[in-house]
Design a protein around this motif. Structure first.
Motif, PDB file in Angstrom:
ATOM      1  N   ALA A  49       0.828  -1.211   0.000  1.00 39.45           N
ATOM      2  CA  ALA A  49       0.000   0.000   0.000  1.00 39.45           C
ATOM      3  C   ALA A  49       0.860   1.258   0.000  1.00 39.45           C
ATOM      4  CB  ALA A  49      -0.946   0.008   1.203  1.00 39.45           C
ATOM      5  N   TYR A  50       2.141   1.133   0.333  1.00 42.12           N
ATOM      6  CA  TYR A  50       3.082   2.263   0.295  1.00 42.12           C
ATOM      7  C   TYR A  50       3.235   2.797  -1.128  1.00 42.12           C
ATOM      8  CZ  TYR A  50       7.385   4.850   1.474  1.00 42.12           C
ATOM      9  OH  TYR A  50       8.323   5.820   1.685  1.00 42.12           O
ATOM     10  N   ILE A  51       3.038   1.932  -2.114  1.00 42.99           N
ATOM     11  CA  ILE A  51       3.252   2.302  -3.514  1.00 42.99           C
ATOM     12  C   ILE A  51       2.276   3.401  -3.920  1.00 42.99           C
ATOM     13  CG2 ILE A  51       3.161   1.492  -5.909  1.00 42.99           C
ATOM     14  CD1 ILE A  51       3.978  -1.293  -4.811  1.00 42.99           C
ATOM     15  N   PHE A  78       8.796  13.794   0.349  1.00 37.83           N
ATOM     16  CA  PHE A  78       8.902  12.788  -0.712  1.00 37.83           C
ATOM     17  C   PHE A  78       8.699  11.384  -0.173  1.00 37.83           C
ATOM     18  CE2 PHE A  78      11.743  16.304  -2.037  1.00 37.83           C
ATOM     19  CZ  PHE A  78      11.045  16.716  -3.164  1.00 37.83           C
ATOM     20  N   ASP A  79       9.236  11.136   1.006  1.00 38.85           N
ATOM     21  CA  ASP A  79       9.116   9.819   1.642  1.00 38.85           C
ATOM     22  C   ASP A  79       9.168   9.988   3.147  1.00 38.85           C
ATOM     23  OD1 ASP A  79       9.098   7.453  -0.219  1.00 38.85           O
ATOM     24  OD2 ASP A  79      10.885   8.447  -1.002  1.00 38.85           O
ATOM     25  N   LEU A  80       8.346   9.227   3.818  1.00 40.10           N
ATOM     26  CA  LEU A  80       8.375   9.125   5.282  1.00 40.10           C
ATOM     27  C   LEU A  80       7.988   7.700   5.617  1.00 40.10           C
ATOM     28  CD1 LEU A  80       8.453  10.170   8.227  1.00 40.10           C
ATOM     29  CD2 LEU A  80       6.092  10.906   7.916  1.00 40.10           C
ATOM     30  N   SER A  81       8.829   7.041   6.356  1.00 37.31           N
ATOM     31  CA  SER A  81       8.534   5.655   6.705  1.00 37.31           C
ATOM     32  C   SER A  81       9.133   5.319   8.059  1.00 37.31           C
ATOM     33  CB  SER A  81       9.105   4.709   5.645  1.00 37.31           C
ATOM     34  OG  SER A  81       8.674   3.391   5.894  1.00 37.31           O
ATOM     35  N   VAL A  82       8.390   4.513   8.811  1.00 35.26           N
ATOM     36  CA  VAL A  82       8.832   4.041  10.117  1.00 35.26           C
ATOM     37  C   VAL A  82       8.635   2.529  10.146  1.00 35.26           C
ATOM     38  CG1 VAL A  82       8.404   4.135  12.609  1.00 35.26           C
ATOM     39  CG2 VAL A  82       8.244   6.233  11.235  1.00 35.26           C
ATOM     40  N   ASN A 122      -3.018   3.243   1.401  1.00 38.59           N
ATOM     41  CA  ASN A 122      -2.165   3.363   2.586  1.00 38.59           C
ATOM     42  C   ASN A 122      -2.926   4.120   3.687  1.00 38.59           C
ATOM     43  OD1 ASN A 122       0.007   3.220   4.273  1.00 38.59           O
ATOM     44  ND2 ASN A 122       1.407   4.327   2.942  1.00 38.59           N
ATOM     45  N   HIS A 123      -4.011   3.519   4.134  1.00 39.17           N
ATOM     46  CA  HIS A 123      -4.944   4.184   5.042  1.00 39.17           C
ATOM     47  C   HIS A 123      -4.333   4.566   6.387  1.00 39.17           C
ATOM     48  CE1 HIS A 123      -7.898   3.393   2.008  1.00 39.17           C
ATOM     49  NE2 HIS A 123      -7.685   2.097   2.090  1.00 39.17           N
ATOM     50  N   SER A 124      -3.427   3.750   6.902  1.00 36.10           N
ATOM     51  CA  SER A 124      -2.802   4.115   8.182  1.00 36.10           C
ATOM     52  C   SER A 124      -1.960   5.379   8.017  1.00 36.10           C
ATOM     53  CB  SER A 124      -1.962   2.964   8.739  1.00 36.10           C
ATOM     54  OG  SER A 124      -0.925   2.611   7.840  1.00 36.10           O
ATOM     55  N   ALA A 125      -1.276   5.515   6.886  1.00 36.95           N
ATOM     56  CA  ALA A 125      -0.508   6.739   6.625  1.00 36.95           C
ATOM     57  C   ALA A 125      -1.445   7.922   6.461  1.00 36.95           C
ATOM     58  CB  ALA A 125       0.358   6.572   5.375  1.00 36.95           C
TER      59      ALA A 125
END
Length: 160
Positions: free
Chosen positions: A26-28, A96-100, A137-140
């Motif tokens: 879903a990140y895509i 541009f990108d954020l990920s944990v 990416n609903h959680s994001a």
């Protein structure tokens, strides 16, 4: 601990990104499609790591962009890539990108990284910040809405 990116972390950051995107398609978003990282919204390109590294190298070479890593000891547990773009009516910020890492979510890592970006934007006189997120990416989406972001568009693609 938040630390500025250096090329010493290049391979480990790619491994971190790979772990995230392989387990959470879903990140895509359209960015991954445009970069050649993904073939479709649920399918990574066979050489997606090479494509992502090219993207990473281009982004960090731009002096208007910043890449911050969140480290636990020396392990990457999150990152944010952001910058200022000047092709609008006024300069605007882009995340541009954020990920944990999922194992570290709920510990305010994403919030700290996002706050660093928005503080940087404010300090540089930027009034608006934009980001994109995969359609599923609903959680994001909830995270960003919780931090004041509002949806302003949808992006469509026609495969020719």
């Amino acid at each position: 601990m938040i630390k500025a990116y250096s090329t010493d972390y290049r391979t480990r950051l790619c491994e971190f990104f790979s772990k995230i995107i392989e387990t959470h398609k879903a990140y895509i978003s359209h960015g991954e499609l445009q970069m050649g990282v993904a073939l479709d919204s649920n399918e990574l390109a066979p050489d997606y790591q090479e494509a992502w590294l090219k993207y990473l190298d281009r982004q960090v070479a731009n002096p208007d962009n910043t890449l911050l890593l969140y480290l636990d000891e020396e392990e990457i547990t999150g990152f944010i890539l952001f910058g200022i773009t000047e092709d609008g009516a006024a300069p605007y910020g882009q995340v541009f990108d954020l990920s944990v890492d999922p194992a570290y979510r709920g510990k305010h890592i994403g919030q700290e990284l996002l706050q660093r970006a928005t503080t940087s934007f404010r300090e540089r006189g930027v009034k608006d910040c934009y980001l994109e997120s995969g359609v599923n990416n609903h959680s994001a989406h909830r995270f960003f809405e919780h931090h004041g972001f509002q949806q302003v568009s949808d992006i469509f693609r026609l495969k020719l």
